[in-house]
Design an enzyme around this catalytic site. Sequence first.
Site, PDB file in Angstrom:
ATOM      1  N   GLU A 150       0.822  -1.213   0.000  1.00  0.00           N
ATOM      2  CA  GLU A 150       0.000   0.000   0.000  1.00  0.00           C
ATOM      3  C   GLU A 150       0.859   1.269   0.000  1.00  0.00           C
ATOM      4  O   GLU A 150       0.596   2.214   0.752  1.00  0.00           O
ATOM      5  CB  GLU A 150      -0.952   0.000   1.204  1.00  0.00           C
TER       6      GLU A 150
ATOM      7  N   GLU B 105      -7.117  -6.960  -0.442  1.00  0.00           N
ATOM      8  CA  GLU B 105      -7.595  -6.966   0.940  1.00  0.00           C
ATOM      9  C   GLU B 105      -9.074  -6.613   0.916  1.00  0.00           C
ATOM     10  O   GLU B 105      -9.438  -5.477   0.601  1.00  0.00           O
ATOM     11  CB  GLU B 105      -6.838  -5.958   1.811  1.00  0.00           C
TER      12      GLU B 105
END
Length: 782
Positions: free
Chosen positions: A189, A263
């Site tokens: 991320e 995710e």
Amino acid sequence: MKKLPSLFLLLLALQAGKIKAQSKPVTNLLTTSSFSISDEDFMLNGKPFVIRCGEMHFARIPQEYWRHRLKMAKAMGLNTVCAYLFWNLHEPAPGQFQWNGMADAAQFCRMAQEEGLYVILRPGPYACAEWEFGGFPWWLLKKKDLKVRTQDAYYLERCRLYLQEVGRVLAPLQVSNGGSIIMTQVENEYGSYGNDKEYIGKIRDYLVEAGFTVPLFTCDGPSQLVQDVRDDLFCVVNFGGNPEANFKALRAIRPKGPLMCGEYYPGWFDSWGTRHHSGSSERVEKEIGWMLDHKASFSIYMAHGGTSFGLWSGANCPPFLPQTSSYDYDAPINEAGWETPKFVALRNLFSRYLQPGESLPDVPARNPVITIPAFHTTETAPVFSNLPSPIADETVRNMEEYNEGYGAILYRTKLAGGDAGSLQIKEVHDYALVYLNGKKIAALDRRKNQNTCQLPATKKGDVLDILVEAMGRVNYGGHIHDRKGITEKVELIVNDKNTELKNWNVYPLALNNDAAPSNLKFRAGETNAPAYHKAKFVLDRTGDTFLDMGTWGKGIVWLNGHCLGRFWNIGPTQTMYVPGPWLKKGVNEIIVLDYNGPKMNVLAGLEKPLLDAVTEKSSVKKHRKEGQQVNLAYSQPVFTGAFNEGIEWQTVNFKATAGRYFCLEALNAQRADDHYTTGAELYLIDEKGKEIPRNKWKIVYADSEEMEGEDGKADNLFDLQNTTIWHTQWQDASPKHPHQVVIDLGAEYRIAGMRYLPRQDAPNGHIKDFNIYLSKTMFKGL
């Protein structure tokens, strides 16, 4: 099918030949020889493959239960598990690597393969995961000018050495070598932190150098993809709802390739002093069902959360919110490994999407559970009676500069004497107890931004003690360089005169993530001062249990040499998960370090956990002072408009206007009888169409926030998670519209648009009509 074109894939192919020659194949119970990515699909042995994955962290599961949790994942209907590596777990000191016990990543991967599961590896170097320092080892912070997640030369060299070691241990377990690892992630991320794609390229190169030949990929939220996606890396998108809209964002960045959610959030993590989070089973089933219908792959974060044993739990900031040791996450498989309604719903769903020849095994039985009758601790070792030799220092420094990673630190000095005043500490990281001549005069809590206390008149030679406990380091965002202890200095303010206190004796009180200190001197009796409390109890059988900490204050528990984690009576967690294998038939020993002292020194083992019992008013300070009200009468809105119904991202554009202070005013909601305002995420767009950075944003005013009934703080508007929301108050009062939130952007920008994401799980509070204000100076009334 045509493969994704890339020079980098050619490099991977060359590297693959090198690794095959060097590695021994492992027993291949999955009979896989190839995994690749085409323009449309993941390809397993030349056939399209939909990845049904779930995240579980072996470091959060007792090693004795790894197989049970993997069997649970398989029984739920998963075909893959996703696993982070935490650098700080594997390299606790520079060059000293550990891969044994709960750090045995290779054994976990082999065991997954034996249970018919593939593995997606996420080695970092940065993980986040609500793990201490985001997985970085604390010793990096000994370098004062360190900048993690950048091209800082020292940082990159340590990353390279770490990833080489990861490759030595795990590269032989890739599918190309007959193992279970089908993909490996590059960083994590990164678009939420920076936009240096060259840095991402270097981390990728280190993984290739380390021997990873399986497809490499990056992941990020839909709005952050543009920050870190590279043409020579596959990418996936992370989200907690509305898969159709979020996959559109992925397609805008990467037109070809299979769709995957890296995710998908079925619940959320908990922080001390806030309510336990949960998520709807119906929503999860519906959204994962949509993905399966569209042949989109996914990884459920978390399928099984487990427990952040030891001192491994992290923190968010701002505001500073340390996370609980329980990482239950309201996941389909709960903290103790039990099936939940989400598990049952997903098992039923997955049973309709099995591939040819695939079947679901039976659900494993729960591990035995026992109760432990109440017993008392009988001995104590006061912290102040068990101090190490002091370090003399003219000024205070942070823990890392004293070569300490975890635990607490005591700063002691003698005062010159004088009138009453205030003691100002810059800054308390994270919880400080202040003593004058051995008497406690204050407790300072970083969650509440407390750095100052009153000091009575003193005489020469009076002893000032400041005991600082380090909670978990920040694991996410721009405040990640989170050094502990006192980070700058201590001043005494008397009659408006500031005097820095000097000539300190410093006592590092280091703790580790395993056993309690071995040199403690216990004595009979109890105390409310900071102390270790010890007890022994006898069991005739073992099993899982939940240690009731309801009468204790704040601290850490060790059981038979295992650190169970942190407790704090403010909740929401009031119990600590105790794995059965960590108990013994016969005599067991427990040690409790309590900084605040217990109300009663009693412990017991319960059949069920207590995960949602908050005992204090919200520790998060509301962004509105008593009687405060923003006055917009002197300001003209730069835009007035109305949002459509629904949960889609909505964008408005307007004439570019310069400002540092932004105000969104909700005039009403989509439903006429709805008095609330809610919102999941907010972005501002500059005149070039780019999102302005949010890492320096700060809420300076919100007319209403729900802090007691749920986590409804306004900061949730820019926390990069669409499962958390700003929600105006509903528990004790329900103020009517209009509702305003004011954000300090940290610098002046020319703003030409706004993107708004409504809450995803309900229509409650969805904004309809609204005004947008921008100002170079603070709005009136604030």
